[in-house]
Design a protein around this motif. Structure first.
Motif, PDB file in Angstrom:
ATOM      1  N   PHE A 157       0.853  -1.187   0.000  1.00 28.72           N
ATOM      2  CA  PHE A 157       0.000   0.000   0.000  1.00 28.72           C
ATOM      3  C   PHE A 157       0.884   1.231   0.000  1.00 28.72           C
ATOM      4  CE2 PHE A 157      -2.517  -3.313   1.903  1.00 28.72           C
ATOM      5  CZ  PHE A 157      -3.779  -3.093   1.384  1.00 28.72           C
ATOM      6  N   THR A 158       0.406   2.273  -0.623  1.00 30.80           N
ATOM      7  CA  THR A 158       1.099   3.548  -0.602  1.00 30.80           C
ATOM      8  C   THR A 158       0.219   4.547   0.118  1.00 30.80           C
ATOM      9  OG1 THR A 158       2.172   3.072  -2.701  1.00 30.80           O
ATOM     10  CG2 THR A 158       2.106   5.380  -2.002  1.00 30.80           C
ATOM     11  N   SER A 159       0.813   5.241   1.057  1.00 28.15           N
ATOM     12  CA  SER A 159       0.087   6.259   1.808  1.00 28.15           C
ATOM     13  C   SER A 159       0.624   7.622   1.403  1.00 28.15           C
ATOM     14  CB  SER A 159       0.296   6.031   3.308  1.00 28.15           C
ATOM     15  OG  SER A 159      -0.321   7.044   4.045  1.00 28.15           O
ATOM     16  N   ALA A 160      -0.272   8.542   1.153  1.00 32.00           N
ATOM     17  CA  ALA A 160       0.133   9.890   0.759  1.00 32.00           C
ATOM     18  C   ALA A 160      -0.789  10.895   1.416  1.00 32.00           C
ATOM     19  CB  ALA A 160       0.064  10.036  -0.763  1.00 32.00           C
ATOM     20  N   GLY A 161      -0.307  12.088   1.590  1.00 37.51           N
ATOM     21  CA  GLY A 161      -1.138  13.139   2.169  1.00 37.51           C
ATOM     22  C   GLY A 161      -0.285  14.220   2.785  1.00 37.51           C
ATOM     23  N   GLU A 162      -0.946  15.131   3.490  1.00 39.58           N
ATOM     24  CA  GLU A 162      -0.244  16.233   4.134  1.00 39.58           C
ATOM     25  C   GLU A 162       0.324  15.781   5.472  1.00 39.58           C
ATOM     26  OE1 GLU A 162      -2.603  19.773   4.424  1.00 39.58           O
ATOM     27  OE2 GLU A 162      -3.421  19.500   2.418  1.00 39.58           O
ATOM     28  N   VAL A 163       1.507  16.297   5.793  1.00 33.33           N
ATOM     29  CA  VAL A 163       2.141  15.998   7.072  1.00 33.33           C
ATOM     30  C   VAL A 163       1.496  16.870   8.158  1.00 33.33           C
ATOM     31  CG1 VAL A 163       4.309  16.104   8.368  1.00 33.33           C
ATOM     32  CG2 VAL A 163       4.306  15.340   5.983  1.00 33.33           C
ATOM     33  N   ILE A 164       1.113  16.232   9.247  1.00 36.84           N
ATOM     34  CA  ILE A 164       0.553  16.963  10.393  1.00 36.84           C
ATOM     35  C   ILE A 164       1.704  17.735  11.036  1.00 36.84           C
ATOM     36  CG2 ILE A 164      -0.628  16.717  12.606  1.00 36.84           C
ATOM     37  CD1 ILE A 164      -2.369  15.560  10.450  1.00 36.84           C
ATOM     38  N   LEU A 165       1.544  19.040  11.221  1.00 34.96           N
ATOM     39  CA  LEU A 165       2.628  19.882  11.728  1.00 34.96           C
ATOM     40  C   LEU A 165       2.391  20.371  13.156  1.00 34.96           C
ATOM     41  CD1 LEU A 165       3.341  21.949   8.500  1.00 34.96           C
ATOM     42  CD2 LEU A 165       4.601  19.978   9.392  1.00 34.96           C
ATOM     43  N   SER A 166       1.404  19.825  13.827  1.00 39.05           N
ATOM     44  CA  SER A 166       1.132  20.227  15.212  1.00 39.05           C
ATOM     45  C   SER A 166       0.667  19.003  15.991  1.00 39.05           C
ATOM     46  CB  SER A 166       0.060  21.327  15.234  1.00 39.05           C
ATOM     47  OG  SER A 166      -1.142  20.842  14.661  1.00 39.05           O
ATOM     48  N   ASP A 167       0.442  19.190  17.293  1.00 43.33           N
ATOM     49  CA  ASP A 167      -0.114  18.097  18.086  1.00 43.33           C
ATOM     50  C   ASP A 167      -1.407  17.627  17.425  1.00 43.33           C
ATOM     51  OD1 ASP A 167       1.954  18.634  19.820  1.00 43.33           O
ATOM     52  OD2 ASP A 167       0.695  19.413  21.422  1.00 43.33           O
ATOM     53  N   PHE A 168      -1.725  16.351  17.584  1.00 46.78           N
ATOM     54  CA  PHE A 168      -2.904  15.774  16.942  1.00 46.78           C
ATOM     55  C   PHE A 168      -3.791  15.150  18.003  1.00 46.78           C
ATOM     56  CE2 PHE A 168      -5.308  12.573  14.597  1.00 46.78           C
ATOM     57  CZ  PHE A 168      -5.734  13.314  13.505  1.00 46.78           C
ATOM     58  N   VAL A 169      -5.073  15.511  18.001  1.00 46.64           N
ATOM     59  CA  VAL A 169      -6.011  15.061  19.029  1.00 46.64           C
ATOM     60  C   VAL A 169      -7.046  14.114  18.420  1.00 46.64           C
ATOM     61  CG1 VAL A 169      -7.741  15.799  20.713  1.00 46.64           C
ATOM     62  CG2 VAL A 169      -5.728  17.220  20.294  1.00 46.64           C
ATOM     63  N   ILE A 170      -7.256  12.969  19.102  1.00 44.45           N
ATOM     64  CA  ILE A 170      -8.270  11.997  18.706  1.00 44.45           C
ATOM     65  C   ILE A 170      -9.269  11.868  19.844  1.00 44.45           C
ATOM     66  CG2 ILE A 170      -8.729   9.579  18.142  1.00 44.45           C
ATOM     67  CD1 ILE A 170      -5.921   9.434  16.933  1.00 44.45           C
ATOM     68  N   ALA A 171     -10.555  12.106  19.561  1.00 46.24           N
ATOM     69  CA  ALA A 171     -11.612  11.935  20.563  1.00 46.24           C
ATOM     70  C   ALA A 171     -11.956  10.451  20.663  1.00 46.24           C
ATOM     71  CB  ALA A 171     -12.846  12.738  20.175  1.00 46.24           C
ATOM     72  N   LEU A 172     -12.015   9.945  21.883  1.00 44.57           N
ATOM     73  CA  LEU A 172     -12.334   8.540  22.101  1.00 44.57           C
ATOM     74  C   LEU A 172     -13.802   8.351  22.415  1.00 44.57           C
ATOM     75  CD1 LEU A 172      -9.303   7.423  24.300  1.00 44.57           C
ATOM     76  CD2 LEU A 172      -9.564   7.288  21.821  1.00 44.57           C
ATOM     77  N   ASN A 173     -14.280   7.145  22.174  1.00 43.86           N
ATOM     78  CA  ASN A 173     -15.629   6.733  22.533  1.00 43.86           C
ATOM     79  C   ASN A 173     -15.515   5.582  23.516  1.00 43.86           C
ATOM     80  OD1 ASN A 173     -16.916   8.438  20.518  1.00 43.86           O
ATOM     81  ND2 ASN A 173     -16.071   7.013  19.035  1.00 43.86           N
ATOM     82  N   THR A 174     -16.575   5.319  24.258  1.00 44.25           N
ATOM     83  CA  THR A 174     -16.574   4.177  25.150  1.00 44.25           C
ATOM     84  C   THR A 174     -16.520   2.902  24.317  1.00 44.25           C
ATOM     85  OG1 THR A 174     -17.763   5.347  26.879  1.00 44.25           O
ATOM     86  CG2 THR A 174     -17.870   2.942  26.936  1.00 44.25           C
ATOM     87  N   GLY A 175     -15.602   2.019  24.662  1.00 50.42           N
ATOM     88  CA  GLY A 175     -15.430   0.778  23.923  1.00 50.42           C
ATOM     89  C   GLY A 175     -14.139   0.770  23.139  1.00 50.42           C
ATOM     90  N   ASN A 176     -14.043  -0.156  22.200  1.00 48.14           N
ATOM     91  CA  ASN A 176     -12.825  -0.325  21.418  1.00 48.14           C
ATOM     92  C   ASN A 176     -12.902   0.431  20.092  1.00 48.14           C
ATOM     93  OD1 ASN A 176     -11.600  -2.126  23.263  1.00 48.14           O
ATOM     94  ND2 ASN A 176     -12.877  -3.777  22.471  1.00 48.14           N
ATOM     95  N   GLN A 177     -11.792   1.036  19.726  1.00 48.05           N
ATOM     96  CA  GLN A 177     -11.700   1.668  18.416  1.00 48.05           C
ATOM     97  C   GLN A 177     -10.277   1.523  17.900  1.00 48.05           C
ATOM     98  OE1 GLN A 177     -12.897   5.411  20.499  1.00 48.05           O
ATOM     99  NE2 GLN A 177     -11.711   6.337  18.877  1.00 48.05           N
ATOM    100  N   LEU A 178     -10.157   1.518  16.583  1.00 46.15           N
ATOM    101  CA  LEU A 178      -8.868   1.355  15.924  1.00 46.15           C
ATOM    102  C   LEU A 178      -8.367   2.726  15.507  1.00 46.15           C
ATOM    103  CD1 LEU A 178      -6.859  -0.788  14.970  1.00 46.15           C
ATOM    104  CD2 LEU A 178      -8.188  -1.004  12.878  1.00 46.15           C
ATOM    105  N   ILE A 179      -7.189   3.105  16.025  1.00 46.80           N
ATOM    106  CA  ILE A 179      -6.588   4.384  15.659  1.00 46.80           C
ATOM    107  C   ILE A 179      -5.185   4.105  15.134  1.00 46.80           C
ATOM    108  CG2 ILE A 179      -7.946   5.626  17.391  1.00 46.80           C
ATOM    109  CD1 ILE A 179      -5.320   5.919  19.012  1.00 46.80           C
ATOM    110  N   ALA A 180      -4.490   5.160  14.689  1.00 43.28           N
ATOM    111  CA  ALA A 180      -3.136   4.989  14.160  1.00 43.28           C
ATOM    112  C   ALA A 180      -2.278   6.195  14.510  1.00 43.28           C
ATOM    113  CB  ALA A 180      -3.183   4.818  12.640  1.00 43.28           C
TER     114      ALA A 180
END
Length: 141
Positions: A22-45
């Motif tokens: 697989f090839t991944s492309a996109g913009e580079v995140i240039l600051s802290d990155f926040v992910i909101a969680l939900n109750t239960g299991n979730q897949l993040i990266a």
């Protein structure tokens, strides 16, 4: 399928034959990155193009002070088996640790050395979360 969009920080589970890439492309995140969680299991990266240290992933929000991890990160091997689990504890006052807030290896406070734990660029992870909690990935560069 040629073009599929996944937002930064979203994990995915891919099952396929050996030799597929697989090839991944996109913009580079240039600051802290926040992910909101939900109750239960979730897949993040890991949303960054470089490795991040576990100690730079900071949960904030409605975390209770207690003796069990409300937030857990679990890494799976290619066969879907758990290879590592890390729990975030708030206000750890249990001897011999007395270290306060932080990540610990395992689902209890048995092993406390996680300073060398890193997640490669794009590494997916299962997170057992809770409504009202966010994970902040501190910018590693």
């Amino acid at each position: 399928v040629n073009d599929v969009y996944f937002p930064a920080g979203q994990g995915l589970w891919v099952k396929g034959k050996d030799g597929v890439s697989f090839t991944s492309a996109g913009e580079v995140i240039l600051s802290d990155f926040v992910i909101a969680l939900n109750t239960g299991n979730q897949l993040i990266a890991n949303p960054f193009p470089v490795s991040v240290n576990l100690t730079t992933i900071i949960p904030t929000g409605s975390l209770a002070t207690q003796s069990r991890a409300e937030i857990q990160i679990q890494i799976l091997d290619k066969n879907g088996k758990s290879s590592a689990t890390y729990g975030y504890y708030k206000g750890v006052k249990t001897a011999p640790f007395n270290k306060g807030d932080g990540w610990y290896q395992g689902s209890n406070i048995i092993k406390a050395d996680v300073n060398d734990v890193t997640f490669p660029a794009g590494q997916g992870m299962w997170v057992k979360g809770k409504d009202g909690v966010t994970l902040t990935f501190t910018k590693p560069f």
